[in-house]
Design an enzyme around this catalytic site. Structure first.
Site, PDB file in Angstrom:
ATOM      1  N   LYS A   1     -13.826  -7.599  -7.594  1.00 46.06           N
ATOM      2  CA  LYS A   1     -14.378  -7.843  -6.262  1.00 46.06           C
ATOM      3  C   LYS A   1     -15.810  -8.346  -6.423  1.00 46.06           C
ATOM      4  CE  LYS A   1     -11.797  -4.571  -3.373  1.00 46.06           C
ATOM      5  NZ  LYS A   1     -10.682  -4.165  -4.240  1.00 46.06           N
TER       6      LYS A   1
ATOM      7  N   ASP B   1      -0.210  -0.366  -4.614  1.00 43.02           N
ATOM      8  CA  ASP B   1      -1.592   0.106  -4.726  1.00 43.02           C
ATOM      9  C   ASP B   1      -1.677   1.481  -4.090  1.00 43.02           C
ATOM     10  OD1 ASP B   1      -4.297   0.529  -4.797  1.00 43.02           O
ATOM     11  OD2 ASP B   1      -4.821  -1.132  -3.470  1.00 43.02           O
TER      12      ASP B   1
ATOM     13  N   LYS C   1       0.845  -1.182   0.000  1.00 40.91           N
ATOM     14  CA  LYS C   1       0.000   0.000   0.000  1.00 40.91           C
ATOM     15  C   LYS C   1       0.886   1.239   0.000  1.00 40.91           C
ATOM     16  CE  LYS C   1      -4.230  -1.684   0.238  1.00 40.91           C
ATOM     17  NZ  LYS C   1      -5.305  -1.327  -0.724  1.00 40.91           N
TER      18      LYS C   1
END
Length: 346
Positions: A254, A181, A152
């Site tokens: 997702k 990300d 991240k």
């Protein structure tokens, strides 16, 4: 056809800070569909910023329950929660589980009819931390068997994040795949600066560097040495618009946010047709939805490492996990249907 829902609440192992606020727990609904002697299990667990609210999810599922006895047609039931993706996911997963059990096949075969799959590769995800903390966490992930690590970024400035990536590459060596990300945190100028440094460290994928709506900006970043992935951009703009804009080398799929394993499978298949790589992830789901996502990933050809190693984000779960992570791979349940048991005991 009889449909029942049951609410649940699970604490997270540690609070999770997101762009939409702090998450301490996951609240959702188990969905059970019964038709004659057959049954199927689903899960609807809304997530702020990605799906409808908890209240809207509950209302949609209650509509489904109310009409199930009058008109049990699958299309009618799914249409009743069309505008509530988490609710639709719970129903669609339960129906898919029921159908797979009837066919005496694992769910991933019901989704695609493919050959036997025993494992799906998964990535380890490492949150924000100092360069030393991040490198240590990456080293532990490699020791646990992961060969793909996702970092991240975007909380710190670009230079600080590039230092974190550099330290991780030093810690894990050249053979480990690195992804980062940014969750839409960067400006176009920051993203271009970041890509130069990420390419130097052989980062394979940069996920959502720009805000979700900036498809043109993402398109201009492609071909700069690091593949570009879209997550929030896929949800906000839709797969047709993303593909039409040539905005991504990869998409994050997702199932909960897309409205079910059926819709997620359609999105992933369309991406593959256009040479865009689908990466299946969860939305911090409980065991039923998480296992459904494992089956979705198993139904895809040549699936890359997916974001399915999320069980340890929960302090407790609804029942035994039939899809544990072992040496960087998640086990795909091989029995009939979803393969989850012990979560709806009376």
């Amino acid at each position: 056809m009889d449909i029942a829902i049951r609410p649940f609440e699970l604490e997270l192992a540690s609070p999770l800070e997101t762009a939409d606020g702090r998450i301490d727990r996951r609240e959702g609904f188990l969905v059970r569909v019964e038709d004659g002697d057959d049954s199927g299990l689903g899960e609807a667990t809304p997530l702020p910023g990605w799906t409808e609210s908890y209240e809207a999810c509950r209302d949609a599922l209650e509509r489904v329950v109310s009409i199930a006895g009058e008109d049990g047609a699958t299309d009618t039931l799914l249409a009743a929660c069309e505008d509530a993706p988490a609710a639709r996911h719970g129903l669609a997963l339960a129906l898919a589980d029921l159908h797979a059990r009837r066919e005496l096949a694992p769910l991933y075969r019901q989704l695609d009819g493919c050959e036997r799959v025993d494992y799906v590769p998964v990535n380890a995800t490492i949150g924000d931390g100092s360069p030393a903390e991040t490198a240590d966490a990456a080293g532990e992930a490699v020791a646990d068997g992961y060969d793909t690590i996702k970092l991240k970024v975007g909380v710190r400035d670009v230079a600080a994040d590039l230092e974190r990536v550099r330290r991780v590459r030093e810690a894990v060596g050249p053979e480990i795949e690195l992804r980062v990300d940014a969750n839409g945190a960067w400006t176009p100028a920051e993203a271009r600066t970041a890509i130069e440094g990420l390419a130097d460290e052989d980062v394979a994928l940069l996920e959502q560097p720009l805000p979700a709506e900036d498809l043109a900006g993402h398109a201009t970043l492609r071909g700069s040495g690091v593949a570009i992935g879209l997550d929030e951009g896929l949800l906000e703009c839709g797969i047709d618009t993303v593909l039409g804009a040539d905005a991504a080398d990869a998409i994050v799929v997702k199932p909960m946010a897309l409205g079910g394993p059926d819709r997620a499978r359609e999105v992933a298949a369309w991406a593959l047709e256009c040479d865009v790589v689908p990466i299946v992830t969860t939305t911090i789901d409980a065991v039923v939805a998480r296992t459904g996502a494992v089956h979705l990933a198993a139904s895809l050809p040549d699936v890359p490492a997916c974001g399915l190693a999320t069980a340890d984000l929960l302090a407790t779960d609804l029942g035994p996990d039939p899809a544990p992570v072992i040496d960087g791979e998640v086990v795909v349940p091989g029995g009939n249907g979803l393969g989850v048991s012990g979560v709806w005991d009376e």
